[in-house]
Design a protein around this motif. Structure first.
Motif, PDB file in Angstrom:
ATOM      1  N   THR A 137     -10.745 -90.448-142.139  1.00 25.51           N
ATOM      2  CA  THR A 137      -9.539 -90.392-141.798  1.00 25.51           C
ATOM      3  C   THR A 137      -8.984 -88.817-142.120  1.00 25.51           C
ATOM      4  O   THR A 137      -8.326 -88.333-141.255  1.00 25.51           O
ATOM      5  CB  THR A 137      -8.375 -91.361-142.451  1.00 25.51           C
ATOM      6  N   VAL A 138      -9.630 -88.090-143.015  1.00 26.66           N
ATOM      7  CA  VAL A 138      -9.135 -86.814-143.351  1.00 26.66           C
ATOM      8  C   VAL A 138      -9.750 -85.957-142.363  1.00 26.66           C
ATOM      9  O   VAL A 138      -9.007 -84.957-142.065  1.00 26.66           O
ATOM     10  CB  VAL A 138      -9.755 -86.450-144.982  1.00 26.66           C
TER      11      VAL A 138
ATOM     12  N   ALA B 148      -8.816 -95.625-135.215  1.00 29.58           N
ATOM     13  CA  ALA B 148      -7.546 -96.354-135.317  1.00 29.58           C
ATOM     14  C   ALA B 148      -6.467 -95.204-135.283  1.00 29.58           C
ATOM     15  O   ALA B 148      -5.488 -94.987-134.955  1.00 29.58           O
ATOM     16  CB  ALA B 148      -7.264 -97.382-136.251  1.00 29.58           C
ATOM     17  N   MET B 149      -6.778 -94.281-136.537  1.00 28.75           N
ATOM     18  CA  MET B 149      -5.861 -93.207-136.811  1.00 28.75           C
ATOM     19  C   MET B 149      -5.805 -92.209-135.758  1.00 28.75           C
ATOM     20  O   MET B 149      -4.835 -91.803-135.315  1.00 28.75           O
ATOM     21  CB  MET B 149      -6.290 -92.523-138.009  1.00 28.75           C
ATOM     22  N   LEU B 150      -6.929 -91.906-135.159  1.00 28.16           N
ATOM     23  CA  LEU B 150      -6.809 -91.046-133.895  1.00 28.16           C
ATOM     24  C   LEU B 150      -5.936 -91.502-132.797  1.00 28.16           C
ATOM     25  O   LEU B 150      -5.245 -90.855-132.155  1.00 28.16           O
ATOM     26  CB  LEU B 150      -8.550 -90.814-133.488  1.00 28.16           C
ATOM     27  N   LEU B 151      -6.020 -92.727-132.617  1.00 27.02           N
ATOM     28  CA  LEU B 151      -5.341 -93.429-131.432  1.00 27.02           C
ATOM     29  C   LEU B 151      -3.915 -93.348-131.827  1.00 27.02           C
ATOM     30  O   LEU B 151      -3.063 -93.362-130.827  1.00 27.02           O
ATOM     31  CB  LEU B 151      -5.951 -94.684-131.195  1.00 27.02           C
TER      32      LEU B 151
ATOM     33  N   ALA C 201       0.987 -96.581-135.540  1.00 32.77           N
ATOM     34  CA  ALA C 201       1.401 -96.028-134.265  1.00 32.77           C
ATOM     35  C   ALA C 201       0.158 -96.213-133.371  1.00 32.77           C
ATOM     36  O   ALA C 201       0.316 -95.989-132.160  1.00 32.77           O
ATOM     37  CB  ALA C 201       1.913 -94.662-134.494  1.00 32.77           C
ATOM     38  N   ALA C 202      -0.905 -96.615-133.971  1.00 30.92           N
ATOM     39  CA  ALA C 202      -2.189 -96.783-132.993  1.00 30.92           C
ATOM     40  C   ALA C 202      -1.837 -97.689-132.114  1.00 30.92           C
ATOM     41  O   ALA C 202      -1.315 -98.718-131.760  1.00 30.92           O
ATOM     42  CB  ALA C 202      -3.576 -97.238-133.923  1.00 30.92           C
ATOM     43  N   LYS C 203      -2.439 -97.039-130.790  1.00 27.03           N
ATOM     44  CA  LYS C 203      -2.207 -97.884-129.618  1.00 27.03           C
ATOM     45  C   LYS C 203      -3.009 -97.062-128.414  1.00 27.03           C
ATOM     46  O   LYS C 203      -3.438 -96.055-128.390  1.00 27.03           O
ATOM     47  CB  LYS C 203      -0.752 -97.734-128.969  1.00 27.03           C
TER      48      LYS C 203
END
Length: 305
Positions: A245-246, A27-30, A303-305
């Motif tokens: 996430t890091v 999700a963070m990557l997106l 901001a994930a989308k």
């Protein structure tokens, strides 16, 4: 590396479906505009299950344009606490491309890419070790960012170095990958990533979000935490440790951590020992501004989308 403007093409190599942190990391990557996700390859254990989980998440996120590769399966005594969430979902329902040979698909993409690719490895690195065996030249067009090991700090901030799971579950693969001459090699060991837990107002923003992918993360976390009752986690209050996430962050920035080059040898017990004869790697060893990272992580998740 610092903050950059141009999108960085990335491949995510993940053992999503055992610890919940891979789901958060996806999700963070997106939600990270610096990164251009080109492919996801599943890793370790039951990779068919991991691929189904990935496919369902990516379909919910509206990113079926991203191909998914099925990585190397291994017989492992592993828990898969997110199975109930993906029950009934079949890969043939997924409208995107699924590569049966994820390792070869990853090699082909790296070798054909007109610009360097960053491989973000947030699991055991069996796939990457095999890729290096098949086509050693991938290192000429790829950087490696990983969530691996323990340098000076162990699980939970312990002063005792730990045999970290992504290393100890395939020690030979980690030795091979960390010794390879990638364009750049950087890891977040437990020294930094093992401390990341979202709670308070930041966590509640994620918990209460109507963002479809964050709703899916929360649904998975609810299932996962129920099946991991021994961890005494309450998914209404805070996250588990969000190690991976890091690694997502380090794929595009490093200003919030202290980076040092270390040389490490990995023992047969999966312990990383600092040794001048070891493999050189950049490691995020300490936080410069941990609070700012939490703000950054929350922002990217929302901001994930």
């Amino acid at each position: 590396m610092g903050l950059v403007q141009k999108k960085i093409p990335v491949i995510l190599d993940t053992d999503i479906g055992t610890d919940i942190d891979d789901t958060w990391a996806l999700a963070m990557l997106l939600g990270s505009p610096e990164l251009d996700l080109k492919m996801i390859v599943t890793e370790h254990g039951d990779t068919q299950h991991r691929t189904r989980l990935t496919a369902k998440l990516m379909e919910i996120a509206g990113h079926t344009e991203v191909p998914i590769g099925i990585g190397i399966s291994r017989e492992c005594d592993l828990p898969y606490p997110q199975r109930p969430w993906v029950e009934g979902y079949q890969l043939d329902e997924y409208p995107g491309v699924v590569h049966e040979d994820g390792v070869q698909a990853m090699i082909d993409f790296v070798m054909a890419s007109p610009e360097p690719v960053t491989i973000i490895a947030i699991g055991v690195v069996t796939n990457l070790a095999k890729a290096l065996e098949i086509e050693p030249r991938i290192v000429e067009n790829a950087s490696f960012v990983g969530m691996h090991g323990s340098i000076y700090v162990g699980y939970g901030g312990s002063s005792e170095v730990s045999a970290e799971a992504n290393v100890v579950n395939d020690i030979e693969a980690f030795r091979k990958v960390i010794a390879a001459p990638w364009l750049e090699k950087i890891i977040t060991p437990l020294d930094t990533c093992g401390l990341v837990v979202l709670e308070g107002e930041r966590y509640q923003q994620i918990r209460q979000s109507e963002n479809p992918i964050l709703r899916a993360v929360m649904e998975n976390y609810d299932v996962w935490s129920t099946l991991n009752e021994h961890m005494a986690l309450d998914s209404n209050i805070k996250s588990s440790t969000l190690f991976d996430t890091v690694a997502i962050y380090l794929a595009y920035a490093d200003d919030l951590v202290e980076i040092e080059e270390v040389s490490i040898l990995t023992t047969d017990a999966g312990i990383n020992v600092v040794d001048p004869n070891g493999s050189k790697v950049k490691a995020a060893l300490r936080w410069k501004d941990f609070d700012k990272f939490y703000d950054h992580l929350t922002e990217r998740l929302l901001a994930a989308k």
